[in-house]
Design a protein around this motif. Structure first.
Motif, PDB file in Angstrom:
ATOM      1  N   PRO A 135       0.822  -1.214   0.000  1.00  0.00           N
ATOM      2  CA  PRO A 135       0.000   0.000   0.000  1.00  0.00           C
ATOM      3  C   PRO A 135       0.854   1.261   0.000  1.00  0.00           C
ATOM      4  O   PRO A 135       1.876   1.336   0.676  1.00  0.00           O
ATOM      5  CB  PRO A 135      -0.814  -0.114   1.292  1.00  0.00           C
ATOM      6  CG  PRO A 135      -0.090  -1.081   2.146  1.00  0.00           C
ATOM      7  CD  PRO A 135       0.688  -1.977   1.235  1.00  0.00           C
ATOM      8  N   LEU A 136       0.445   2.225  -0.804  1.00  0.00           N
ATOM      9  CA  LEU A 136       1.108   3.518  -0.903  1.00  0.00           C
ATOM     10  C   LEU A 136       0.137   4.593  -0.470  1.00  0.00           C
ATOM     11  O   LEU A 136      -1.058   4.349  -0.319  1.00  0.00           O
ATOM     12  CB  LEU A 136       1.565   3.781  -2.343  1.00  0.00           C
ATOM     13  CG  LEU A 136       2.531   2.782  -2.958  1.00  0.00           C
ATOM     14  CD1 LEU A 136       2.754   3.105  -4.425  1.00  0.00           C
ATOM     15  CD2 LEU A 136       3.838   2.781  -2.209  1.00  0.00           C
ATOM     16  N   GLY A 137       0.647   5.772  -0.309  1.00  0.00           N
ATOM     17  CA  GLY A 137      -0.216   6.897   0.008  1.00  0.00           C
ATOM     18  C   GLY A 137      -0.017   7.390   1.431  1.00  0.00           C
ATOM     19  O   GLY A 137       1.022   7.190   2.045  1.00  0.00           O
ATOM     20  N   VAL A 138      -1.063   8.012   1.948  1.00  0.00           N
ATOM     21  CA  VAL A 138      -1.011   8.647   3.261  1.00  0.00           C
ATOM     22  C   VAL A 138      -1.714   7.773   4.289  1.00  0.00           C
ATOM     23  O   VAL A 138      -2.782   7.226   4.019  1.00  0.00           O
ATOM     24  CB  VAL A 138      -1.665  10.042   3.200  1.00  0.00           C
ATOM     25  CG1 VAL A 138      -1.632  10.713   4.560  1.00  0.00           C
ATOM     26  CG2 VAL A 138      -0.973  10.903   2.157  1.00  0.00           C
ATOM     27  N   PHE A 139      -1.092   7.657   5.455  1.00  0.00           N
ATOM     28  CA  PHE A 139      -1.641   6.881   6.557  1.00  0.00           C
ATOM     29  C   PHE A 139      -1.772   7.809   7.758  1.00  0.00           C
ATOM     30  O   PHE A 139      -0.919   8.663   7.982  1.00  0.00           O
ATOM     31  CB  PHE A 139      -0.722   5.709   6.904  1.00  0.00           C
ATOM     32  CG  PHE A 139      -0.477   4.801   5.746  1.00  0.00           C
ATOM     33  CD1 PHE A 139      -1.290   3.700   5.547  1.00  0.00           C
ATOM     34  CD2 PHE A 139       0.549   5.047   4.845  1.00  0.00           C
ATOM     35  CE1 PHE A 139      -1.074   2.845   4.472  1.00  0.00           C
ATOM     36  CE2 PHE A 139       0.769   4.208   3.771  1.00  0.00           C
ATOM     37  CZ  PHE A 139      -0.050   3.110   3.582  1.00  0.00           C
ATOM     38  N   SER A 140      -2.838   7.636   8.511  1.00  0.00           N
ATOM     39  CA  SER A 140      -3.042   8.506   9.658  1.00  0.00           C
ATOM     40  C   SER A 140      -3.777   7.756  10.758  1.00  0.00           C
ATOM     41  O   SER A 140      -4.555   6.843  10.492  1.00  0.00           O
ATOM     42  CB  SER A 140      -3.854   9.739   9.243  1.00  0.00           C
ATOM     43  OG  SER A 140      -4.072  10.582  10.344  1.00  0.00           O
ATOM     44  N   ARG A 141      -3.514   8.185  11.985  1.00  0.00           N
ATOM     45  CA  ARG A 141      -4.212   7.611  13.133  1.00  0.00           C
ATOM     46  C   ARG A 141      -4.336   8.687  14.189  1.00  0.00           C
ATOM     47  O   ARG A 141      -3.370   9.393  14.471  1.00  0.00           O
ATOM     48  CB  ARG A 141      -3.400   6.432  13.675  1.00  0.00           C
ATOM     49  CG  ARG A 141      -4.116   5.508  14.617  1.00  0.00           C
ATOM     50  CD  ARG A 141      -5.088   4.616  13.833  1.00  0.00           C
ATOM     51  NE  ARG A 141      -5.867   3.804  14.710  1.00  0.00           N
ATOM     52  CZ  ARG A 141      -5.705   2.491  14.867  1.00  0.00           C
ATOM     53  NH1 ARG A 141      -4.790   1.845  14.190  1.00  0.00           N
ATOM     54  NH2 ARG A 141      -6.492   1.821  15.663  1.00  0.00           N
ATOM     55  N   GLN A 142      -5.525   8.828  14.747  1.00  0.00           N
ATOM     56  CA  GLN A 142      -5.753   9.767  15.837  1.00  0.00           C
ATOM     57  C   GLN A 142      -6.159   8.987  17.069  1.00  0.00           C
ATOM     58  O   GLN A 142      -6.975   8.075  16.989  1.00  0.00           O
ATOM     59  CB  GLN A 142      -6.847  10.773  15.493  1.00  0.00           C
ATOM     60  CG  GLN A 142      -6.379  11.855  14.563  1.00  0.00           C
ATOM     61  CD  GLN A 142      -7.398  12.969  14.465  1.00  0.00           C
ATOM     62  OE1 GLN A 142      -8.586  12.709  14.363  1.00  0.00           O
ATOM     63  NE2 GLN A 142      -6.928  14.196  14.499  1.00  0.00           N
ATOM     64  N   ILE A 143      -5.579   9.374  18.203  1.00  0.00           N
ATOM     65  CA  ILE A 143      -5.855   8.700  19.458  1.00  0.00           C
ATOM     66  C   ILE A 143      -6.163   9.763  20.511  1.00  0.00           C
ATOM     67  O   ILE A 143      -5.397  10.715  20.672  1.00  0.00           O
ATOM     68  CB  ILE A 143      -4.639   7.884  19.931  1.00  0.00           C
ATOM     69  CG1 ILE A 143      -4.197   6.890  18.870  1.00  0.00           C
ATOM     70  CG2 ILE A 143      -4.944   7.183  21.236  1.00  0.00           C
ATOM     71  CD1 ILE A 143      -2.850   6.281  19.165  1.00  0.00           C
ATOM     72  N   MET A 144      -7.256   9.578  21.211  1.00  0.00           N
ATOM     73  CA  MET A 144      -7.575  10.455  22.335  1.00  0.00           C
ATOM     74  C   MET A 144      -6.847   9.917  23.560  1.00  0.00           C
ATOM     75  O   MET A 144      -7.070   8.782  23.969  1.00  0.00           O
ATOM     76  CB  MET A 144      -9.084  10.482  22.580  1.00  0.00           C
ATOM     77  CG  MET A 144      -9.489  11.372  23.723  1.00  0.00           C
ATOM     78  SD  MET A 144      -9.220  13.105  23.399  1.00  0.00           S
ATOM     79  CE  MET A 144     -10.666  13.490  22.452  1.00  0.00           C
ATOM     80  N   LEU A 145      -5.957  10.729  24.106  1.00  0.00           N
ATOM     81  CA  LEU A 145      -5.182  10.328  25.273  1.00  0.00           C
ATOM     82  C   LEU A 145      -5.902  10.749  26.552  1.00  0.00           C
ATOM     83  O   LEU A 145      -6.506  11.817  26.610  1.00  0.00           O
ATOM     84  CB  LEU A 145      -3.795  10.974  25.239  1.00  0.00           C
ATOM     85  CG  LEU A 145      -2.931  10.643  24.022  1.00  0.00           C
ATOM     86  CD1 LEU A 145      -1.630  11.437  24.070  1.00  0.00           C
ATOM     87  CD2 LEU A 145      -2.647   9.162  23.945  1.00  0.00           C
ATOM     88  N   ALA A 146      -5.797   9.928  27.563  1.00  0.00           N
ATOM     89  CA  ALA A 146      -6.418  10.234  28.847  1.00  0.00           C
ATOM     90  C   ALA A 146      -5.669  11.373  29.533  1.00  0.00           C
ATOM     91  O   ALA A 146      -4.490  11.619  29.259  1.00  0.00           O
ATOM     92  CB  ALA A 146      -6.412   8.988  29.734  1.00  0.00           C
ATOM     93  N   ASP A 147      -6.333  12.057  30.445  1.00  0.00           N
ATOM     94  CA  ASP A 147      -5.715  13.146  31.209  1.00  0.00           C
ATOM     95  C   ASP A 147      -4.613  12.654  32.131  1.00  0.00           C
ATOM     96  O   ASP A 147      -3.835  13.449  32.644  1.00  0.00           O
ATOM     97  CB  ASP A 147      -6.772  13.879  32.036  1.00  0.00           C
ATOM     98  CG  ASP A 147      -7.741  14.658  31.168  1.00  0.00           C
ATOM     99  OD1 ASP A 147      -7.339  15.059  30.054  1.00  0.00           O
ATOM    100  OD2 ASP A 147      -8.887  14.873  31.598  1.00  0.00           O
ATOM    101  N   THR A 148      -4.540  11.364  32.338  1.00  0.00           N
ATOM    102  CA  THR A 148      -3.532  10.805  33.235  1.00  0.00           C
ATOM    103  C   THR A 148      -2.171  10.658  32.562  1.00  0.00           C
ATOM    104  O   THR A 148      -1.220  10.235  33.218  1.00  0.00           O
ATOM    105  CB  THR A 148      -3.988   9.436  33.759  1.00  0.00           C
ATOM    106  OG1 THR A 148      -4.248   8.582  32.646  1.00  0.00           O
ATOM    107  CG2 THR A 148      -5.240   9.565  34.608  1.00  0.00           C
TER     108      THR A 148
END
Length: 143
Positions: A87-100
């Motif tokens: 696979p080519l192209g753009v890869f992305s991942r978003q993660i909501m991190l805890a306040d801790t």
């Protein structure tokens, strides 16, 4: 320590990754592992064949975004591609991190196609002992 918000998001990512290459406006997902090790949280992303300078990591408030681009290796005019399955192209991942988690001290390293982020657990979130004072001890201190 990670917070998931949409149970169908993973299914959408998988479908998108299998059917279309990623673009900047609609990036493909990248596989990841996340685990706690001691006093830090570790997140590892598979990005084989991606140059370290093509990886972008941002944190805004508690939202961690990792974006990377894998470009074709054979771009010359005299190259005739016989097979192209990676696979080519753009890869992305978003993660909501805890306040801790301490987002001010995130460390990143890239080795053998794996991007590893180490996020320390914030001091205020670590377990600690509370000492109990007796009334007799307070009276002695006040005197």
């Amino acid at each position: 320590m990670l917070m998931r918000t949409d149970p169908f998001r993973e299914l959408d990512r998988l479908t998108q990754q299998l059917l279309t290459p990623g673009t900047w406006s609609r990036p493909s997902a990248m596989p990841m592992d996340a685990y706690q090790k001691g006093d830090e949280y570790v997140v590892a992303f598979d990005l084989p064949g991606v140059s370290p300078d093509a990886i972008d990591i941002d944190v805004e408030r508690n939202m961690l975004t990792v974006k990377a681009e894998r470009r074709p290796t054979a771009e010359a005019d005299d190259v005739q591609v016989e097979l192209s399955e990676r696979p080519l192209g753009v890869f992305s991942r978003q993660i909501m991190l805890a306040d801790t988690l301490d987002t001010e001290r995130i460390a990143a390293d890239y080795d053998a196609g794996v991007l590893t982020l180490r996020i320390p657990i914030a001091e205020h979130a670590k377990p600690r002992k509370i000492t109990i004072e007796s009334r007799d001890e307070r009276k002695e201190i006040d005197s």
